[in-house]
Design a protein around this motif. Structure first.
Motif, PDB file in Angstrom:
ATOM      1  N   TRP A  86      14.491  78.188  21.502  1.00 40.64           N
ATOM      2  CA  TRP A  86      13.274  78.062  22.324  1.00 40.64           C
ATOM      3  C   TRP A  86      13.358  79.022  23.510  1.00 40.64           C
ATOM      4  CZ3 TRP A  86       9.537  73.886  21.681  1.00 40.64           C
ATOM      5  CH2 TRP A  86       8.532  73.885  22.652  1.00 40.64           C
ATOM      6  N   ARG A  87      14.521  79.027  24.175  1.00 39.72           N
ATOM      7  CA  ARG A  87      14.709  79.898  25.339  1.00 39.72           C
ATOM      8  C   ARG A  87      14.697  81.378  24.964  1.00 39.72           C
ATOM      9  NH1 ARG A  87      15.219  79.798  30.213  1.00 39.72           N
ATOM     10  NH2 ARG A  87      17.350  80.447  30.412  1.00 39.72           N
ATOM     11  N   ILE A  88      15.278  81.719  23.826  1.00 41.71           N
ATOM     12  CA  ILE A  88      15.261  83.110  23.369  1.00 41.71           C
ATOM     13  C   ILE A  88      13.820  83.546  23.150  1.00 41.71           C
ATOM     14  CG2 ILE A  88      15.815  84.615  21.405  1.00 41.71           C
ATOM     15  CD1 ILE A  88      18.503  83.066  21.222  1.00 41.71           C
ATOM     16  N   PHE A  89      13.036  82.695  22.526  1.00 46.10           N
ATOM     17  CA  PHE A  89      11.636  83.029  22.278  1.00 46.10           C
ATOM     18  C   PHE A  89      10.872  83.200  23.591  1.00 46.10           C
ATOM     19  CE2 PHE A  89      10.346  82.159  17.685  1.00 46.10           C
ATOM     20  CZ  PHE A  89      11.604  82.463  17.191  1.00 46.10           C
ATOM     21  N   THR A  90      11.080  82.286  24.530  1.00 39.18           N
ATOM     22  CA  THR A  90      10.330  82.379  25.792  1.00 39.18           C
ATOM     23  C   THR A  90      10.784  83.591  26.611  1.00 39.18           C
ATOM     24  OG1 THR A  90      11.826  80.793  26.856  1.00 39.18           O
ATOM     25  CG2 THR A  90       9.778  79.924  25.939  1.00 39.18           C
ATOM     26  N   LYS A  91      12.070  83.933  26.557  1.00 42.13           N
ATOM     27  CA  LYS A  91      12.541  85.135  27.250  1.00 42.13           C
ATOM     28  C   LYS A  91      11.863  86.386  26.694  1.00 42.13           C
ATOM     29  CE  LYS A  91      17.206  83.671  28.537  1.00 42.13           C
ATOM     30  NZ  LYS A  91      18.648  83.940  28.339  1.00 42.13           N
ATOM     31  N   ALA A  92      11.549  86.353  25.400  1.00 43.43           N
ATOM     32  CA  ALA A  92      10.938  87.499  24.747  1.00 43.43           C
ATOM     33  C   ALA A  92       9.416  87.476  24.829  1.00 43.43           C
ATOM     34  CB  ALA A  92      11.375  87.555  23.284  1.00 43.43           C
ATOM     35  N   GLY A  93       8.861  86.505  25.549  1.00 47.23           N
ATOM     36  CA  GLY A  93       7.414  86.448  25.727  1.00 47.23           C
ATOM     37  C   GLY A  93       6.665  85.724  24.621  1.00 47.23           C
ATOM     38  N   GLU A  94       7.388  85.038  23.755  1.00 42.41           N
ATOM     39  CA  GLU A  94       6.757  84.251  22.696  1.00 42.41           C
ATOM     40  C   GLU A  94       6.742  82.787  23.110  1.00 42.41           C
ATOM     41  OE1 GLU A  94       5.362  85.328  19.902  1.00 42.41           O
ATOM     42  OE2 GLU A  94       5.959  87.415  20.125  1.00 42.41           O
ATOM     43  N   ALA A  95       5.826  82.032  22.539  1.00 39.76           N
ATOM     44  CA  ALA A  95       5.776  80.602  22.814  1.00 39.76           C
ATOM     45  C   ALA A  95       7.001  79.925  22.189  1.00 39.76           C
ATOM     46  CB  ALA A  95       4.497  79.997  22.238  1.00 39.76           C
ATOM     47  N   GLY A  96       7.640  79.054  22.931  1.00 41.59           N
ATOM     48  CA  GLY A  96       8.853  78.394  22.466  1.00 41.59           C
ATOM     49  C   GLY A  96       8.655  77.549  21.227  1.00 41.59           C
ATOM     50  N   TRP A  97       7.479  76.939  21.071  1.00 41.32           N
ATOM     51  CA  TRP A  97       7.234  76.077  19.915  1.00 41.32           C
ATOM     52  C   TRP A  97       7.318  76.847  18.601  1.00 41.32           C
ATOM     53  CZ3 TRP A  97       3.350  77.478  16.692  1.00 41.32           C
ATOM     54  CH2 TRP A  97       2.335  78.292  17.207  1.00 41.32           C
ATOM     55  N   SER A 114       9.617  78.598  17.621  1.00 39.00           N
ATOM     56  CA  SER A 114      10.985  78.526  17.114  1.00 39.00           C
ATOM     57  C   SER A 114      11.229  77.277  16.273  1.00 39.00           C
ATOM     58  CB  SER A 114      11.983  78.562  18.275  1.00 39.00           C
ATOM     59  OG  SER A 114      11.886  77.386  19.056  1.00 39.00           O
ATOM     60  N   LEU A 115      10.293  76.347  16.280  1.00 32.90           N
ATOM     61  CA  LEU A 115      10.459  75.097  15.543  1.00 32.90           C
ATOM     62  C   LEU A 115       9.961  75.163  14.105  1.00 32.90           C
ATOM     63  CD1 LEU A 115       9.288  72.622  18.324  1.00 32.90           C
ATOM     64  CD2 LEU A 115      11.629  73.267  17.736  1.00 32.90           C
ATOM     65  N   ILE A 116       9.168  76.164  13.764  1.00 33.06           N
ATOM     66  CA  ILE A 116       8.572  76.250  12.441  1.00 33.06           C
ATOM     67  C   ILE A 116       9.457  77.150  11.578  1.00 33.06           C
ATOM     68  CG2 ILE A 116       6.515  76.925  11.150  1.00 33.06           C
ATOM     69  CD1 ILE A 116       4.964  76.462  13.799  1.00 33.06           C
ATOM     70  N   PRO A 117      10.047  76.602  10.499  1.00 33.49           N
ATOM     71  CA  PRO A 117      11.107  77.301   9.765  1.00 33.49           C
ATOM     72  C   PRO A 117      10.870  78.767   9.402  1.00 33.49           C
ATOM     73  CG  PRO A 117      10.922  75.081   8.978  1.00 33.49           C
ATOM     74  CD  PRO A 117       9.809  75.267   9.965  1.00 33.49           C
ATOM     75  N   VAL A 118       9.965  79.126   8.561  1.00 29.68           N
ATOM     76  CA  VAL A 118       9.813  80.520   8.134  1.00 29.68           C
ATOM     77  C   VAL A 118       9.155  81.354   9.231  1.00 29.68           C
ATOM     78  CG1 VAL A 118       8.761  82.035   6.411  1.00 29.68           C
ATOM     79  CG2 VAL A 118       9.750  79.851   5.714  1.00 29.68           C
ATOM     80  N   TYR A 119       8.212  80.760   9.927  1.00 26.46           N
ATOM     81  CA  TYR A 119       7.512  81.462  10.998  1.00 26.46           C
ATOM     82  C   TYR A 119       8.482  81.861  12.114  1.00 26.46           C
ATOM     83  CZ  TYR A 119       3.828  82.544  14.380  1.00 26.46           C
ATOM     84  OH  TYR A 119       3.015  83.171  15.282  1.00 26.46           O
ATOM     85  N   SER A 120       9.457  81.019  12.405  1.00 23.62           N
ATOM     86  CA  SER A 120      10.428  81.351  13.454  1.00 23.62           C
ATOM     87  C   SER A 120      11.271  82.562  13.065  1.00 23.62           C
ATOM     88  CB  SER A 120      11.325  80.151  13.763  1.00 23.62           C
ATOM     89  OG  SER A 120      12.168  79.856  12.674  1.00 23.62           O
TER      90      SER A 120
END
Length: 147
Positions: free
Chosen positions: A32-43, A45-51
């Motif tokens: 979640w934090r990696i995604f938010t650091k990169a400007g993506e929504a943290g949620w 990261s919860l969806i398997p293939v989409y993440s």
């Protein structure tokens, strides 16, 4: 089996489940934090293939995600119908080697996207969960995808 043996196994199983749950939660928080650091929504990261798709977007290019995704499907289909065919099993092995090389390259690109070097990339390759925790929970800054 006696009552003490059963209760001991249940206790040890409970400890294992507790540790596994805590580890799983830490991985979710790190991603979640990696995604938010990169400007993506943290949620995301919860969806398997989409993440995985977003991870490739963060570190590299999404075209490599699609390549690995399709290679995985092809390898799975070919292996299902390969039977004892040496040639088809060789093709499956080659596809998996190519996907492994792309995965290694992804780890290098992810390390670079957060300003880390080759040794950190090696850590991502061999101990990915631990190094993802370091990346997510540390103070690393996102510098952009390495195209």
């Amino acid at each position: 089996m006696g009552f003490i043996a059963i209760s001991s196994m249940l206790f040890l199983g409970g400890i294992y489940v507790t540790i596994a749950l805590a580890w799983w939660i830490l991985q979710i928080v790190a991603n979640w934090r990696i995604f938010t650091k990169a400007g993506e929504a943290g949620w995301k990261s919860l969806i398997p293939v989409y993440s995985d798709y977003i991870s490739y977007k963060i570190a590299w290019q999404t075209s490599y995600f699609w390549l690995v995704f399709i290679l995985g499907i092809v390898a799975s289909c070919v292996q299902t119908y390969a039977g004892d065919s040496t040639m088809l099993l060789t093709i499956v092995s080659l596809i998996r080697i190519i996907a492994g090389i792309i995965s290694i390259m992804y780890s290098v690109k992810l390390a670079r996207a957060f300003g880390r070097g080759t040794l950190f990339a090696v850590g991502l390759i061999f101990l990915q969960p631990i190094f993802m925790l370091i990346l997510g929970l540390g103070d690393d800054r996102y510098y952009g995808a390495d195209k």
